[in-house]
Motif scaffolding. Sequence first.
Motif, PDB file in Angstrom:
ATOM      1  N   CYS B   9       0.828  -1.208   0.000  1.00  0.00           N
ATOM      2  CA  CYS B   9       0.000   0.000   0.000  1.00  0.00           C
ATOM      3  C   CYS B   9       0.862   1.257   0.000  1.00  0.00           C
ATOM      4  N   ILE B  10       1.960   1.228   0.724  1.00  0.00           N
ATOM      5  CA  ILE B  10       2.866   2.391   0.729  1.00  0.00           C
ATOM      6  C   ILE B  10       3.398   2.601  -0.691  1.00  0.00           C
ATOM      7  N   ASP B  11       3.828   1.528  -1.324  1.00  0.00           N
ATOM      8  CA  ASP B  11       4.289   1.632  -2.724  1.00  0.00           C
ATOM      9  C   ASP B  11       3.212   2.274  -3.601  1.00  0.00           C
ATOM     10  N   ALA B  12       2.009   1.741  -3.490  1.00  0.00           N
ATOM     11  CA  ALA B  12       0.910   2.214  -4.346  1.00  0.00           C
ATOM     12  C   ALA B  12       0.566   3.675  -4.067  1.00  0.00           C
ATOM     13  N   ALA B  13       0.505   4.033  -2.791  1.00  0.00           N
ATOM     14  CA  ALA B  13       0.144   5.411  -2.429  1.00  0.00           C
ATOM     15  C   ALA B  13       1.208   6.382  -2.924  1.00  0.00           C
ATOM     16  N   GLN B  14       2.475   6.038  -2.689  1.00  0.00           N
ATOM     17  CA  GLN B  14       3.558   6.941  -3.102  1.00  0.00           C
ATOM     18  C   GLN B  14       3.662   7.017  -4.622  1.00  0.00           C
ATOM     19  N   ASN B  15       3.412   5.913  -5.273  1.00  0.00           N
ATOM     20  CA  ASN B  15       3.494   5.915  -6.730  1.00  0.00           C
ATOM     21  C   ASN B  15       2.378   6.753  -7.367  1.00  0.00           C
ATOM     22  N   SER B  16       1.220   6.775  -6.711  1.00  0.00           N
ATOM     23  CA  SER B  16       0.086   7.506  -7.298  1.00  0.00           C
ATOM     24  C   SER B  16       0.223   9.015  -7.144  1.00  0.00           C
ATOM     25  N   GLN B  17       1.078   9.451  -6.228  1.00  0.00           N
ATOM     26  CA  GLN B  17       1.225  10.901  -5.989  1.00  0.00           C
ATOM     27  C   GLN B  17       1.494  11.694  -7.266  1.00  0.00           C
ATOM     28  N   GLN B  18       2.176  11.073  -8.206  1.00  0.00           N
ATOM     29  CA  GLN B  18       2.513  11.761  -9.460  1.00  0.00           C
ATOM     30  C   GLN B  18       1.287  12.217 -10.237  1.00  0.00           C
ATOM     31  N   TYR B  19       0.150  11.591  -9.975  1.00  0.00           N
ATOM     32  CA  TYR B  19      -1.065  11.925 -10.731  1.00  0.00           C
ATOM     33  C   TYR B  19      -1.920  13.003 -10.059  1.00  0.00           C
ATOM     34  N   ALA B  20      -1.507  13.466  -8.899  1.00  0.00           N
ATOM     35  CA  ALA B  20      -2.293  14.496  -8.198  1.00  0.00           C
ATOM     36  C   ALA B  20      -2.528  15.693  -9.110  1.00  0.00           C
ATOM     37  N   HIS B  21      -3.752  16.208  -9.086  1.00  0.00           N
ATOM     38  CA  HIS B  21      -4.075  17.435  -9.827  1.00  0.00           C
ATOM     39  C   HIS B  21      -4.122  18.557  -8.787  1.00  0.00           C
ATOM     40  N   CYS B  22      -2.997  19.229  -8.607  1.00  0.00           N
ATOM     41  CA  CYS B  22      -2.903  20.200  -7.503  1.00  0.00           C
ATOM     42  C   CYS B  22      -2.259  21.501  -7.949  1.00  0.00           C
ATOM     43  N   PRO B  23      -2.827  22.157  -8.990  1.00  0.00           N
ATOM     44  CA  PRO B  23      -2.235  23.407  -9.466  1.00  0.00           C
ATOM     45  C   PRO B  23      -2.381  24.556  -8.479  1.00  0.00           C
ATOM     46  N   TYR B  24      -3.219  24.396  -7.470  1.00  0.00           N
ATOM     47  CA  TYR B  24      -3.463  25.499  -6.532  1.00  0.00           C
ATOM     48  C   TYR B  24      -2.651  25.361  -5.247  1.00  0.00           C
ATOM     49  N   SER B  25      -2.618  24.156  -4.681  1.00  0.00           N
ATOM     50  CA  SER B  25      -1.872  23.971  -3.429  1.00  0.00           C
ATOM     51  C   SER B  25      -0.458  23.438  -3.671  1.00  0.00           C
ATOM     52  N   HIS B  26      -0.210  22.823  -4.808  1.00  0.00           N
ATOM     53  CA  HIS B  26       1.069  22.157  -5.083  1.00  0.00           C
ATOM     54  C   HIS B  26       1.399  21.112  -4.025  1.00  0.00           C
ATOM     55  N   PHE B  27       0.361  20.544  -3.448  1.00  0.00           N
ATOM     56  CA  PHE B  27       0.511  19.560  -2.372  1.00  0.00           C
ATOM     57  C   PHE B  27       0.084  18.211  -2.946  1.00  0.00           C
ATOM     58  N   ARG B  28       1.055  17.373  -3.241  1.00  0.00           N
ATOM     59  CA  ARG B  28       0.747  16.070  -3.858  1.00  0.00           C
ATOM     60  C   ARG B  28       0.472  15.010  -2.810  1.00  0.00           C
ATOM     61  N   ILE B  29      -0.753  14.513  -2.793  1.00  0.00           N
ATOM     62  CA  ILE B  29      -1.102  13.456  -1.849  1.00  0.00           C
ATOM     63  C   ILE B  29      -1.518  12.220  -2.642  1.00  0.00           C
ATOM     64  N   GLY B  30      -1.093  11.061  -2.149  1.00  0.00           N
ATOM     65  CA  GLY B  30      -1.510   9.801  -2.752  1.00  0.00           C
ATOM     66  C   GLY B  30      -2.114   8.919  -1.667  1.00  0.00           C
ATOM     67  N   ALA B  31      -3.077   8.116  -2.035  1.00  0.00           N
ATOM     68  CA  ALA B  31      -3.690   7.207  -1.066  1.00  0.00           C
ATOM     69  C   ALA B  31      -3.786   5.819  -1.674  1.00  0.00           C
ATOM     70  N   ALA B  32      -3.785   4.817  -0.807  1.00  0.00           N
ATOM     71  CA  ALA B  32      -3.989   3.435  -1.268  1.00  0.00           C
ATOM     72  C   ALA B  32      -4.915   2.769  -0.262  1.00  0.00           C
ATOM     73  N   LEU B  33      -6.053   2.333  -0.790  1.00  0.00           N
ATOM     74  CA  LEU B  33      -7.101   1.748   0.041  1.00  0.00           C
ATOM     75  C   LEU B  33      -7.116   0.247  -0.182  1.00  0.00           C
ATOM     76  N   LEU B  34      -6.994  -0.505   0.911  1.00  0.00           N
ATOM     77  CA  LEU B  34      -6.954  -1.967   0.816  1.00  0.00           C
ATOM     78  C   LEU B  34      -8.319  -2.546   1.176  1.00  0.00           C
ATOM     79  N   THR B  35      -8.913  -3.281   0.259  1.00  0.00           N
ATOM     80  CA  THR B  35     -10.214  -3.902   0.560  1.00  0.00           C
ATOM     81  C   THR B  35     -10.005  -5.162   1.399  1.00  0.00           C
ATOM     82  N   SER B  36     -11.083  -5.628   1.993  1.00  0.00           N
ATOM     83  CA  SER B  36     -11.005  -6.820   2.847  1.00  0.00           C
ATOM     84  C   SER B  36     -10.548  -8.043   2.065  1.00  0.00           C
ATOM     85  N   CYS B  37     -10.808  -8.017   0.761  1.00  0.00           N
ATOM     86  CA  CYS B  37     -10.414  -9.173  -0.058  1.00  0.00           C
ATOM     87  C   CYS B  37      -9.048  -8.966  -0.714  1.00  0.00           C
TER      88      CYS B  37
END
Lengths: 147, 147, 147, 147
Positions: B9-37
Amino acid sequence: MNQEELEKCIDAAQNSQQYAHCPYSHFRIGAALLTSCGKIFTGVNVENSSYGLTICAERTAYTKAVSEGYKSFKGIVVASDLKDRFITPCGACRQFGVEFGDFEVVCVKPDRSTFKSSTHKLLPGLFSQEDLIAKAEQDERECKAQN
Amino acid sequence: MNQEELEKCIDAAQNSQQYAHCPYSHFRIGAALLTSCGKIFTGVNVENSSYGLTICAERTAYTKAVSEGYKSFKGIVVASDLKDRFITPCGACRQFGVEFGDFEVVCVKPDRSTFKSSTHKLLPGLFSQEDLIAKAEQDERECKAQN
Amino acid sequence: MNQEELEKCIDAAQNSQQYAHCPYSHFRIGAALLTSCGKIFTGVNVENSSYGLTICAERTAYTKAVSEGYKSFKGIVVASDLKDRFITPCGACRQFGVEFGDFEVVCVKPDRSTFKSSTHKLLPGLFSQEDLIAKAEQDERECKAQN
Amino acid sequence: MNQEELEKCIDAAQNSQQYAHCPYSHFRIGAALLTSCGKIFTGVNVENSSYGLTICAERTAYTKAVSEGYKSFKGIVVASDLKDRFITPCGACRQFGVEFGDFEVVCVKPDRSTFKSSTHKLLPGLFSQEDLIAKAEQDERECKAQN
Ligand SMILES: [Zn+2]
Ligand SMILES: [Zn+2]
Ligand SMILES: [Zn+2]
Ligand SMILES: [Zn+2]
């Protein structure tokens, strides 16, 4: 969207309605967003016990696409269960859409009949990123004029 | 989440940060949600020129999972670029999360160090669907009492 | 808030509940926000047909006070009709409150019994303006290091 | 709004801009909402460190009026500092406005020049409470048909 793309998007939008999380409104909405390169991202409304945190199907589809690296769109299809009227995007979703430019918005009834519009037509005289840029430029000009 | 799941999940969250659309805050956040399955849904913040329509990375991940039919979660990982402090979910995302129960929330720095909490711990004395149900039940009792 | 202030705020919050615009949830909430200088601003929930645009009573009270020039608060009282449980602020309102610091949050039942907390207690490990400042400072440091 | 009312609202909207809480966008917006009975409620944008919780000037004015018992409006004036373009309401505020019917929306520049529109014109083919009612009626018809 050409006819084939539209049909695919209608299928996708209507199929996704089953996943709507709508225990409060019981209003199942599905969306299908078509990227410029032909990929489809679906979305559903995800409601919240604090009503104000509810996210509509269209915004779900937009964030989904962006989070996978897609920001250029051909159109979005919005499907509802209402037989007698077309359900158009709410103002929040209209504003969210124009962030990514002008593209088709198609509202569809269960019988697949459509109402076609576009993100820009749905938000006449729209407020956009250009306004923020114009503000920043004005501030800079005035700052320079003072110094 | 076990250690292996957390690392993924850390890999996935950090990897997704590149796709943040943040032209106003310039704050790139990534998240990774793990389902029960065991499925992972990523998310990024998608900002809007009308600031109030901005959707955070966590909510992007939640709506994404729900729109694909997943509503039961083991945990969510939130990654930011801040080196000196942990970025925790905002109140809106906390409320959005509890809609789906109590599960792990892990905030992670670029060096992969973590701050662990849970949806319920982050929203003490939380407002939830149970409140709406309690209200409906009270209304029904009072309605019957009057008749 | 001292006892006299609390009683006044409870009166104000409960009295304002009649003005709630809640055709969708039928959940009447009233709020009373006490400024540091002793002024009270009331608020109600204002719902919207697009659920996601609903604004809660607490946020109504905050924006009202700010729009009149008040940003320093002693506390806020939130009143509901629920007899058997305390209704606490949703995550969105908790985040909106901490923008203005740490102050009392009091939830009140129709019988005037109270549950007392604070903006900071309700949002443990909160995300705040300090995070944005820390991010800006880090960016500046890294920018300098590169030049 | 007649000319006198418009002038009063422009004064009120522009005067309220000073109270905007906009540490993130530095974009000061003021609004003045005129009730059918001639009362004016002002509003400002109240931003939040979690951008998505920001509330615009127009919505502040609407919630303020509703919380004091006013739901019938003649018009709303929105004032910005931009000299070269009119700032129109964002989609969220447009949707929030139509909840209370069709009335004038006037955008004003610092030099008091105006752009006039209306809540309905700004949200063509709008989504509204009527859609929720139509959905409820359809559900009822179908429920009866099944029994
Ligand atoms: Zn919407
Ligand atoms: Zn958030
Ligand atoms: Zn709330
Ligand atoms: Zn707005």
